[in-house]
Design a protein around this motif. Structure first.
Motif, PDB file in Angstrom:
ATOM      1  N   ALA A  37       0.835  -1.211   0.000  1.00 40.61           N
ATOM      2  CA  ALA A  37       0.000   0.000   0.000  1.00 40.61           C
ATOM      3  C   ALA A  37       0.867   1.257   0.000  1.00 40.61           C
ATOM      4  O   ALA A  37       0.594   2.206  -0.744  1.00 40.61           O
ATOM      5  CB  ALA A  37      -0.934  -0.009   1.208  1.00 40.61           C
TER       6      ALA A  37
ATOM      7  N   ARG B 156       2.978  11.961  -0.150  1.00 37.66           N
ATOM      8  CA  ARG B 156       2.126  10.874   0.342  1.00 37.66           C
ATOM      9  C   ARG B 156       2.906   9.564   0.397  1.00 37.66           C
ATOM     10  O   ARG B 156       2.931   8.878   1.416  1.00 37.66           O
ATOM     11  CB  ARG B 156       0.905  10.707  -0.570  1.00 37.66           C
ATOM     12  CG  ARG B 156      -0.047   9.614  -0.129  1.00 37.66           C
ATOM     13  CD  ARG B 156      -1.183   9.389  -1.109  1.00 37.66           C
ATOM     14  NE  ARG B 156      -1.678  10.623  -1.674  1.00 37.66           N
ATOM     15  CZ  ARG B 156      -1.971  10.774  -2.965  1.00 37.66           C
ATOM     16  NH1 ARG B 156      -1.856   9.772  -3.816  1.00 37.66           N
ATOM     17  NH2 ARG B 156      -2.415  11.930  -3.405  1.00 37.66           N
ATOM     18  N   ARG B 157       3.581   9.234  -0.706  1.00 37.85           N
ATOM     19  CA  ARG B 157       4.353   7.993  -0.758  1.00 37.85           C
ATOM     20  C   ARG B 157       5.493   8.026   0.257  1.00 37.85           C
ATOM     21  O   ARG B 157       5.720   7.052   0.979  1.00 37.85           O
ATOM     22  CB  ARG B 157       4.910   7.752  -2.151  1.00 37.85           C
ATOM     23  CG  ARG B 157       5.751   6.475  -2.213  1.00 37.85           C
ATOM     24  CD  ARG B 157       6.308   6.221  -3.584  1.00 37.85           C
ATOM     25  NE  ARG B 157       5.234   5.705  -4.431  1.00 37.85           N
ATOM     26  CZ  ARG B 157       5.161   5.907  -5.738  1.00 37.85           C
ATOM     27  NH1 ARG B 157       6.067   6.606  -6.354  1.00 37.85           N
ATOM     28  NH2 ARG B 157       4.170   5.385  -6.425  1.00 37.85           N
TER      29      ARG B 157
ATOM     30  N   ALA C 127       4.092   7.593   3.774  1.00 31.68           N
ATOM     31  CA  ALA C 127       3.581   6.232   3.971  1.00 31.68           C
ATOM     32  C   ALA C 127       4.734   5.242   4.133  1.00 31.68           C
ATOM     33  O   ALA C 127       4.678   4.357   4.995  1.00 31.68           O
ATOM     34  CB  ALA C 127       2.682   5.832   2.800  1.00 31.68           C
TER      35      ALA C 127
ATOM     36  N   LEU D 143      -1.999   8.871   3.967  1.00 33.20           N
ATOM     37  CA  LEU D 143      -2.665   8.498   2.718  1.00 33.20           C
ATOM     38  C   LEU D 143      -3.605   9.574   2.209  1.00 33.20           C
ATOM     39  O   LEU D 143      -4.061   9.507   1.069  1.00 33.20           O
ATOM     40  CB  LEU D 143      -3.418   7.178   2.890  1.00 33.20           C
ATOM     41  CG  LEU D 143      -2.537   5.961   3.139  1.00 33.20           C
ATOM     42  CD1 LEU D 143      -3.404   4.727   3.334  1.00 33.20           C
ATOM     43  CD2 LEU D 143      -1.526   5.756   2.020  1.00 33.20           C
TER      44      LEU D 143
ATOM     45  N   GLN E  18       1.380  13.636  -4.255  1.00 31.15           N
ATOM     46  CA  GLN E  18       1.645  12.205  -4.392  1.00 31.15           C
ATOM     47  C   GLN E  18       3.023  11.800  -3.885  1.00 31.15           C
ATOM     48  O   GLN E  18       3.172  10.758  -3.245  1.00 31.15           O
ATOM     49  CB  GLN E  18       1.509  11.778  -5.852  1.00 31.15           C
ATOM     50  CG  GLN E  18       0.099  11.864  -6.371  1.00 31.15           C
ATOM     51  CD  GLN E  18       0.012  11.567  -7.853  1.00 31.15           C
ATOM     52  OE1 GLN E  18       0.965  11.788  -8.593  1.00 31.15           O
ATOM     53  NE2 GLN E  18      -1.130  11.065  -8.282  1.00 31.15           N
TER      54      GLN E  18
ATOM     55  N   ASP F  66      -5.850   4.260  -5.044  1.00 30.15           N
ATOM     56  CA  ASP F  66      -6.440   4.247  -3.710  1.00 30.15           C
ATOM     57  C   ASP F  66      -6.150   2.881  -3.095  1.00 30.15           C
ATOM     58  O   ASP F  66      -6.583   1.862  -3.624  1.00 30.15           O
ATOM     59  CB  ASP F  66      -7.945   4.491  -3.797  1.00 30.15           C
ATOM     60  CG  ASP F  66      -8.635   4.449  -2.443  1.00 30.15           C
ATOM     61  OD1 ASP F  66      -7.942   4.483  -1.408  1.00 30.15           O
ATOM     62  OD2 ASP F  66      -9.876   4.386  -2.420  1.00 30.15           O
ATOM     63  N   VAL F  67      -5.413   2.882  -2.006  1.00 23.32           N
ATOM     64  CA  VAL F  67      -4.990   1.610  -1.406  1.00 23.32           C
ATOM     65  C   VAL F  67      -5.834   1.194  -0.204  1.00 23.32           C
ATOM     66  O   VAL F  67      -5.597   0.148   0.384  1.00 23.32           O
ATOM     67  CB  VAL F  67      -3.505   1.672  -0.990  1.00 23.32           C
ATOM     68  CG1 VAL F  67      -2.628   1.842  -2.214  1.00 23.32           C
ATOM     69  CG2 VAL F  67      -3.255   2.772   0.026  1.00 23.32           C
ATOM     70  N   GLU F  68      -6.808   2.002   0.156  1.00 22.77           N
ATOM     71  CA  GLU F  68      -7.605   1.708   1.352  1.00 22.77           C
ATOM     72  C   GLU F  68      -8.699   0.686   1.045  1.00 22.77           C
ATOM     73  O   GLU F  68      -9.888   0.968   1.123  1.00 22.77           O
ATOM     74  CB  GLU F  68      -8.185   2.995   1.920  1.00 22.77           C
ATOM     75  CG  GLU F  68      -7.120   3.904   2.495  1.00 22.77           C
ATOM     76  CD  GLU F  68      -7.688   5.115   3.181  1.00 22.77           C
ATOM     77  OE1 GLU F  68      -8.550   4.937   4.070  1.00 22.77           O
ATOM     78  OE2 GLU F  68      -7.294   6.226   2.823  1.00 22.77           O
TER      79      GLU F  68
ATOM     80  N   CYS G 150       0.618   3.910  -3.063  1.00 20.85           N
ATOM     81  CA  CYS G 150      -0.397   4.895  -2.678  1.00 20.85           C
ATOM     82  C   CYS G 150      -0.395   6.155  -3.540  1.00 20.85           C
ATOM     83  O   CYS G 150      -1.393   6.878  -3.563  1.00 20.85           O
ATOM     84  CB  CYS G 150      -0.267   5.256  -1.200  1.00 20.85           C
ATOM     85  SG  CYS G 150       1.216   6.196  -0.792  1.00 20.85           S
TER      86      CYS G 150
END
Length: 78
Positions: free
Chosen positions: A14, A61-62, A65, A53, A58, A22-24, A18
């Motif tokens: 994930a 975010r990565r 995470a 997330l 982006q 969408d990994v959720e 991510c």
């Protein structure tokens, strides 16, 4: 250890993906519940991951995470 390694695999995938999707999904949310219940500082780490997330940028975010994933792995003793 099988369940822990499966959970970490889901979380690592994930975190890596991510920025692209969408990994959720159900597996990820189950992994976050496992972290919350079974790993030291789990509630804090799972909240931080969910917050990461939602970062709009982006790349950030990565990066966030992946950073939190490393923290989860460390707290899990691996």
């Amino acid at each position: 250890m099988g369940e822990l390694s499966d959970v970490l695999s889901v979380i690592e995938t994930a975190a890596a993906e991510c920025a692209d999707r969408d990994v959720e999904d159900e597996a990820f949310l189950a992994a976050m519940l496992f972290v919350r219940k079974n790993i030291e500082k789990g509630p804090m780490l799972s909240s931080a991951m969910l917050k990461a997330l939602r970062v709009e940028n982006q790349s950030i975010r990565r990066s966030e995470a992946l950073r939190i994933t490393r923290m989860i792995r460390t707290r899990a003793g691996l």
